[in-house]
Motif scaffolding. Structure first.
Motif, PDB file in Angstrom:
ATOM      1  N   ARG A 185       5.042  43.422  57.041  1.00 18.95           N
ATOM      2  CA  ARG A 185       4.251  44.430  56.310  1.00 18.95           C
ATOM      3  C   ARG A 185       3.508  43.745  55.163  1.00 18.95           C
ATOM      4  O   ARG A 185       4.004  42.794  54.567  1.00 18.95           O
ATOM      5  N   PHE A 186       2.318  44.253  54.879  1.00 18.83           N
ATOM      6  CA  PHE A 186       1.497  43.541  53.905  1.00 18.83           C
ATOM      7  C   PHE A 186       0.753  44.526  53.013  1.00 18.83           C
ATOM      8  O   PHE A 186      -0.017  45.346  53.497  1.00 18.83           O
ATOM      9  N   PRO A 187       0.952  44.452  51.695  1.00 18.37           N
ATOM     10  CA  PRO A 187       0.233  45.351  50.785  1.00 18.37           C
ATOM     11  C   PRO A 187      -1.140  44.800  50.417  1.00 18.37           C
ATOM     12  O   PRO A 187      -1.288  43.624  50.101  1.00 18.37           O
ATOM     13  N   VAL A 188      -2.124  45.651  50.505  1.00 20.52           N
ATOM     14  CA  VAL A 188      -3.469  45.320  50.035  1.00 20.52           C
ATOM     15  C   VAL A 188      -3.657  46.120  48.751  1.00 20.52           C
ATOM     16  O   VAL A 188      -3.744  47.337  48.773  1.00 20.52           O
ATOM     17  N   LEU A 189      -3.665  45.401  47.644  1.00 15.93           N
ATOM     18  CA  LEU A 189      -3.657  46.042  46.329  1.00 15.93           C
ATOM     19  C   LEU A 189      -5.020  46.084  45.664  1.00 15.93           C
ATOM     20  O   LEU A 189      -5.138  46.527  44.534  1.00 15.93           O
TER      21      LEU A 189
END
Length: 137
Positions: free
Chosen positions: A109-113
């Motif tokens: 999973r990868f957060p794009v902030l």
């Protein structure tokens, strides 16, 4: 290299997933993920009327979830209406203050902030996340 399926991966994994895994294992940086995300096709549940589906997690912020494949979207949401767009175009639709979580149910999973906070806050969050990942490895 293809922005869809990575032909070097025997499972035919989406290149976006491969890069996310490489960032988490420390062999690439978050900027590499963002570069691939911008051109990758991502999938999200479509609401009626059309809108960006955002979940408010209180102190953890407001998030929209997107998926690297239709299969991952279906596993998360079941059979649903969806839309597909590039990561770059998606970010233009996301309101300020909302983060984007890619493949929230997976280890990669990868957060794009980038729409959630100023660049210096994002850099600090990545430094902290990298430290936590190293502690659990």
């Amino acid at each position: 290299m293809s922005r869809g399926v990575n032909s070097d991966d025997p499972q035919g994994e989406a290149y976006l997933v491969v890069v996310a895994q490489q960032v988490w294992d420390g062999s690439r940086g978050p900027g590499d993920f963002m570069e691939v995300f911008a051109g990758a096709t991502v999938y999200a549940e479509r609401t009626q009327p059309p809108a960006v589906l955002v979940t408010d997690l209180g102190e953890r912020g407001r998030w929209m979830v997107v998926f690297s494949t239709l299969e991952r979207l279906a596993a998360h949401s079941g059979e649903c209406a969806y839309f597909a767009t590039t990561g770059a175009d998606l970010l233009e639709l996301v309101p300020p203050g909302v983060g984007v979580m890619v493949d929230p149910d997976d280890e990669h999973r990868f957060p794009v902030l980038s729409r959630m906070a100023p660049p210096e806050v994002v850099a600090r969050a990545w430094a902290q996340a990298g430290g936590r990942r190293a502690d659990t490895a």
